[in-house]
Motif scaffolding. Sequence first.
Motif, PDB file in Angstrom:
ATOM      1  N   CYS A  61       0.832  -1.211   0.000  1.00  0.00           N
ATOM      2  CA  CYS A  61       0.000   0.000   0.000  1.00  0.00           C
ATOM      3  C   CYS A  61       0.869   1.264   0.000  1.00  0.00           C
ATOM      4  CB  CYS A  61      -0.921  -0.011   1.222  1.00  0.00           C
ATOM      5  SG  CYS A  61      -1.993   1.431   1.290  1.00  0.00           S
ATOM      6  N   LEU A  62       0.436   2.263  -0.768  1.00  0.00           N
ATOM      7  CA  LEU A  62       1.194   3.513  -0.864  1.00  0.00           C
ATOM      8  C   LEU A  62       0.794   4.499   0.231  1.00  0.00           C
ATOM      9  CD1 LEU A  62       0.950   3.904  -4.741  1.00  0.00           C
ATOM     10  CD2 LEU A  62       2.953   3.167  -3.426  1.00  0.00           C
ATOM     11  N   ASP A  63      -0.361   4.251   0.857  1.00  0.00           N
ATOM     12  CA  ASP A  63      -0.824   5.181   1.883  1.00  0.00           C
ATOM     13  C   ASP A  63      -1.454   4.419   3.052  1.00  0.00           C
ATOM     14  OD1 ASP A  63      -1.518   7.506   3.164  1.00  0.00           O
ATOM     15  OD2 ASP A  63      -3.389   7.769   2.037  1.00  0.00           O
ATOM     16  N   CYS A  70      -4.962   0.946   2.473  1.00  0.00           N
ATOM     17  CA  CYS A  70      -5.973   1.995   2.294  1.00  0.00           C
ATOM     18  C   CYS A  70      -7.101   1.544   1.367  1.00  0.00           C
ATOM     19  CB  CYS A  70      -5.320   3.259   1.742  1.00  0.00           C
ATOM     20  SG  CYS A  70      -4.828   3.124   0.004  1.00  0.00           S
ATOM     21  N   ASP A  71      -6.833   0.548   0.529  1.00  0.00           N
ATOM     22  CA  ASP A  71      -7.802   0.035  -0.457  1.00  0.00           C
ATOM     23  C   ASP A  71      -8.116   1.033  -1.573  1.00  0.00           C
ATOM     24  OD1 ASP A  71      -7.888  -2.335   0.832  1.00  0.00           O
ATOM     25  OD2 ASP A  71      -9.905  -2.126   1.647  1.00  0.00           O
ATOM     26  N   LYS A  72      -7.428   2.186  -1.567  1.00  0.00           N
ATOM     27  CA  LYS A  72      -7.745   3.209  -2.577  1.00  0.00           C
ATOM     28  C   LYS A  72      -6.590   3.466  -3.533  1.00  0.00           C
ATOM     29  CE  LYS A  72     -11.086   5.762   0.213  1.00  0.00           C
ATOM     30  NZ  LYS A  72     -10.817   5.501   1.639  1.00  0.00           N
ATOM     31  N   CYS A  73      -5.365   3.304  -3.057  1.00  0.00           N
ATOM     32  CA  CYS A  73      -4.217   3.632  -3.912  1.00  0.00           C
ATOM     33  C   CYS A  73      -4.131   2.656  -5.087  1.00  0.00           C
ATOM     34  CB  CYS A  73      -2.926   3.607  -3.095  1.00  0.00           C
ATOM     35  SG  CYS A  73      -2.423   1.956  -2.579  1.00  0.00           S
ATOM     36  N   CYS A  76      -3.184  -1.008  -4.025  1.00  0.00           N
ATOM     37  CA  CYS A  76      -4.289  -1.748  -3.392  1.00  0.00           C
ATOM     38  C   CYS A  76      -5.312  -2.153  -4.451  1.00  0.00           C
ATOM     39  CB  CYS A  76      -4.977  -0.888  -2.330  1.00  0.00           C
ATOM     40  SG  CYS A  76      -4.081  -0.809  -0.771  1.00  0.00           S
TER      41      CYS A  76
END
Length: 298
Positions: A61-63, A70-73, A76
Amino acid sequence: MSVFHLKYRPNKISELDLTDVSDKLTKILGSKDMPQSWLFAGPKGSGKTSAARILAKSINCLDPDGVEPCDKCKNCQEIMRGNSLDIIEIDGASNRGVDDIRNLKDSAYLSPINLKKKVVIIDEVHMLTREAFNALLKVLEEPPKNLIFVLCTTDDNKIPETVLSRLCQIRFIKGNKESLKKSLNKIIKGEKIKIDEDAINYILEKSDGSFRNLQRNFNEIFLQTGKKISLKDIEGYLLKNGEYEGKNLEEDLMAGEVEVILEKLEKMAGDGVNFADLREKWLQYFQTKMLSFYGLGT
Ligand SMILES: [Zn+2]
């Protein structure tokens, strides 16, 4: 694979069905020396592969929020779509030879394409041949920096000690009533299902501690009956699937409910239940019962 299984599968470490596993992963992933080789050992349907995918996200994960993905980057998202070239998932039962592991090593040694780290997940790893394990051992001894191994197994007794000693071991267990109920409640709430407590208890009892069985059965029942589910619906569904167990037969016999028994059998015949399998189950049940009556067997 059922829809509930996809829709309600855990996405975060804290959402994993087994609290003990999520606590351990949080602690180990948060430590400075993150292990590169893992073993997830435990029964079928206890959430090993879900946990392996979450681990892959957590690492890439990047964030991240602590250890949580984060499930958003984009990393993910790529992992969640299931099409990342840097996540290699193989089934040890059908790729068990030394050549399979050599091929795997060839691709695993290449640097990751998009992600920070490549993650190799080998399911049912205990099925590998001895030669294949030896080949694997060499990578586990000196893994490239960007490579993470997650070996999953239902039978860690079959894994050589030399391999085991290289792995950070996480133990998965069958779900107890409480954790199964928590998992089921997510679906009940999410789908706004009306269901009685006795019906809930019955399906929990019948899922044999497997989160996967529970979700699959409940999904089928939901598709057949809709948002209002009764004990009878669940009994009917399980009966259709040959779940008239020795214990239930014994109860009906002891109660002298011959008509009920015949009714159930007739319904099952109409539903195309495999009676040979069922008979085996019953024989086994009564045999075990008889042996234990005489103080034999376990
Ligand atoms: Zn992320």
